[in-house]
Design an enzyme around this catalytic site. Structure first.
Site, PDB file in Angstrom:
ATOM      1  N   GLY A  12      -6.486   5.812 -85.939  1.00  0.00           N
ATOM      2  CA  GLY A  12      -7.308   6.419 -84.891  1.00  0.00           C
ATOM      3  C   GLY A  12      -6.865   6.134 -83.468  1.00  0.00           C
ATOM      4  N   ASN A  14      -5.065   8.076 -81.671  1.00  0.00           N
ATOM      5  CA  ASN A  14      -5.258   9.330 -80.917  1.00  0.00           C
ATOM      6  C   ASN A  14      -6.725   9.563 -80.590  1.00  0.00           C
ATOM      7  OD1 ASN A  14      -2.701  10.977 -80.414  1.00  0.00           O
ATOM      8  ND2 ASN A  14      -2.423  10.254 -82.523  1.00  0.00           N
ATOM      9  N   ASN A 108      -4.250  20.440 -83.332  1.00  0.00           N
ATOM     10  CA  ASN A 108      -3.632  19.396 -84.160  1.00  0.00           C
ATOM     11  C   ASN A 108      -2.541  18.732 -83.341  1.00  0.00           C
ATOM     12  OD1 ASN A 108      -2.863  17.912 -86.544  1.00  0.00           O
ATOM     13  ND2 ASN A 108      -1.118  19.293 -86.759  1.00  0.00           N
ATOM     14  N   HIS A 110       0.989  16.703 -83.696  1.00  0.00           N
ATOM     15  CA  HIS A 110       2.044  16.443 -84.682  1.00  0.00           C
ATOM     16  C   HIS A 110       3.135  15.590 -84.020  1.00  0.00           C
ATOM     17  CE1 HIS A 110       4.416  17.022 -88.251  1.00  0.00           C
ATOM     18  NE2 HIS A 110       5.453  17.267 -87.461  1.00  0.00           N
TER      19      HIS A 110
HETATM   20  C1  GAR Z   1      -0.070  10.242 -85.434  1.00  0.00           C
HETATM   21  O1  GAR Z   1       1.268   9.932 -85.161  1.00  0.00           O
HETATM   22  C2  GAR Z   1      -0.243  11.726 -85.676  1.00  0.00           C
HETATM   23  O2  GAR Z   1       0.561  12.520 -84.846  1.00  0.00           O
HETATM   24  C3  GAR Z   1       0.207  11.831 -87.104  1.00  0.00           C
HETATM   25  O3  GAR Z   1      -0.324  10.705 -87.729  1.00  0.00           O
HETATM   26  C4  GAR Z   1      -0.500   9.636 -86.782  1.00  0.00           C
HETATM   27  C5  GAR Z   1      -1.940   9.203 -86.784  1.00  0.00           C
HETATM   28  O4  GAR Z   1      -2.140   8.080 -85.987  1.00  0.00           O
HETATM   29  N1  GAR Z   1      -0.231  13.065 -87.685  1.00  0.00           N
HETATM   30  C6  GAR Z   1       0.471  13.730 -88.601  1.00  0.00           C
HETATM   31  O5  GAR Z   1       1.529  13.345 -89.034  1.00  0.00           O
HETATM   32  C7  GAR Z   1      -0.187  15.022 -89.073  1.00  0.00           C
HETATM   33  N2  GAR Z   1       0.817  15.893 -89.638  1.00  0.00           N
HETATM   34  P1  GAR Z   1      -3.571   7.664 -85.447  1.00  0.00           P
HETATM   35  O6  GAR Z   1      -4.519   7.629 -86.646  1.00  0.00           O
HETATM   36  O7  GAR Z   1      -3.349   6.275 -84.889  1.00  0.00           O
HETATM   37  O8  GAR Z   1      -3.993   8.654 -84.407  1.00  0.00           O
END
Ligand code: GAR
Length: 213
Positions: A12, A14, A108, A110
């Site tokens: 989490g 982001n 989203n 990425h």
């Molecule tokens: C982030 O790097 C996000 O961009 C990626 O997972 C991570 C989640 O981190 N998402 C993907 O790969 C989706 N295809 P977080 O839970 O610390 O935000």
């Protein structure tokens, strides 16, 4: 004020970037009203709690298919009055029902420069492993609008960084998050909440000009 739902599955960071941007009043026209996690253990739920944001758990394993899961998720989002949906490290592929319910209202993030290292199998640390294995010299992050094609929707914002000779998947993941994702995502959410995105085919025009993050 638009009601923003943030969907999470893991750490989490982001979500935290969105919470912090909201506290700095950098997200206008919307407010985070709920966090939904596909994983009951996600640390993101703790972050939501700390910020006094209602958290909901919708475990992916309780539904037989991505489609059944998506329908249940849409029901929850509509019941709670969500206007905007943000996939912030959400690890379940959603089906077209959510796109029909929220057309051009889902973002989203990425961790690569789409169309590179995207689509099925490109998630989390794997994306950075793929970039290093391929030998690209730059990578970065993308925020896009969600369509039925995984990682295939119109691009809102992108930011690139150099890959360094000593990078590991972990070091690259950290830099892409810090320098790209945590800046791009709050900015894109702000633009969407303020109705400043105009979609023309595959192209997203930003009303009011170019954005540098
Ligand atoms: C982030 O790097 C996000 O961009 C990626 O997972 C991570 C989640 O981190 N998402 C993907 O790969 C989706 N295809 P977080 O839970 O610390 O935000």
């Amino acid at each position: 004020m638009k009601n923003i739902a943030v969907l999470v599955s893991g750490g989490g960071t982001n979500l935290q970037a969105l919470i912090d941007a909201q506290a700095r009043r950098e997200i206008n026209g919307g407010e985070i009203g709920m966090v939904v996690s596909s994983n009951p253990e996600a640390y993101a739920l703790e972050r939501a709690k700390q910020a006094n944001i209602p958290g909901y758990v919708l475990p992916r394993k309780n539904w037989p298919s991505n489609q059944a899961y998506t329908k249940a998720l849409v029901r929850l989002l509509q019941e709670m009055g969500a206007d905007i949906v943000v996939l912030a490290g959400f690890m379940t592929i959603l089906t077209e029902e959510i796109v029909q319910a929220y057309p051009n209202k889902i973002l989203n993030v990425h961790p690569a420069l789409i169309p590179s290292f995207s689509g099925k199998g490109a998630y989390g640390l794997h994306v950075h492993e793929q970039a290093l294995e391929y030998g690209v010299k730059v990578t970065g992050a993308t925020v896009h609008l969600v369509t039925a094609e995984p990682d295939g929707g119109p691009i809102v914002l992108q930011k690139a960084i150099d890959i360094l000779p000593w990078d590991t998947p972990e070091s690259l993941q950290r830099r892409v998050m810090e320098e790209c994702e945590w800046k791009l995502l709050p900015k894109a959410v702000d633009l969407l909440c303020r109705d400043n995105l105009k979609v023309e085919g595959r192209t997203v025009k930003i009303i009011g000009g170019h954005v540098i993050v």
